[in-house]
Design a protein around this motif. Sequence first.
Motif: not given
Length: 128
Positions: A103-127
């Motif tokens: 949870m802390v890691e997710k908040e830190l990543l949000k703080r730096y506006a980094v897109p979340a990684q999907k399990k497949g290796g791409g970002t959450a916004g990519e198909e």
Amino acid sequence: MMDSTLTIAPDLLVQDKQAEQLGSRAKLSAHQLTDAERKKLKKISQDFEALFTGMMLKSMRATVPEDKLTGGGKAEETYRYMLDQEYAAAAAKRGGTNSIASMVEKELLKRYAVPAQKKGGGTAGEEQ
């Protein structure tokens, strides 16, 4: 009769402009986090969870009366403290999706506006 117009102090406008510039700079540099920096954020998160869990274990130990069988003493107190720290570090490394560290890691990543990684290796916004 009083004038009902709203005036904003010039220093507040300057502060607002500076905050806006800092925010835009943070968004620009956010996508430039390297894998090493991400690992560093993960380590910081795990260290925070270990510290928190260690403090919790220390508080829990304070509620339990001293064991008369083993004799107590400073050596046992030191050993228990070190053992609790190891328990806390192991729990933080084990983690999980709902752990404090994640949870802390997710908040830190949000703080730096980094897109979340999907399990497949791409970002959450990519198909894929």
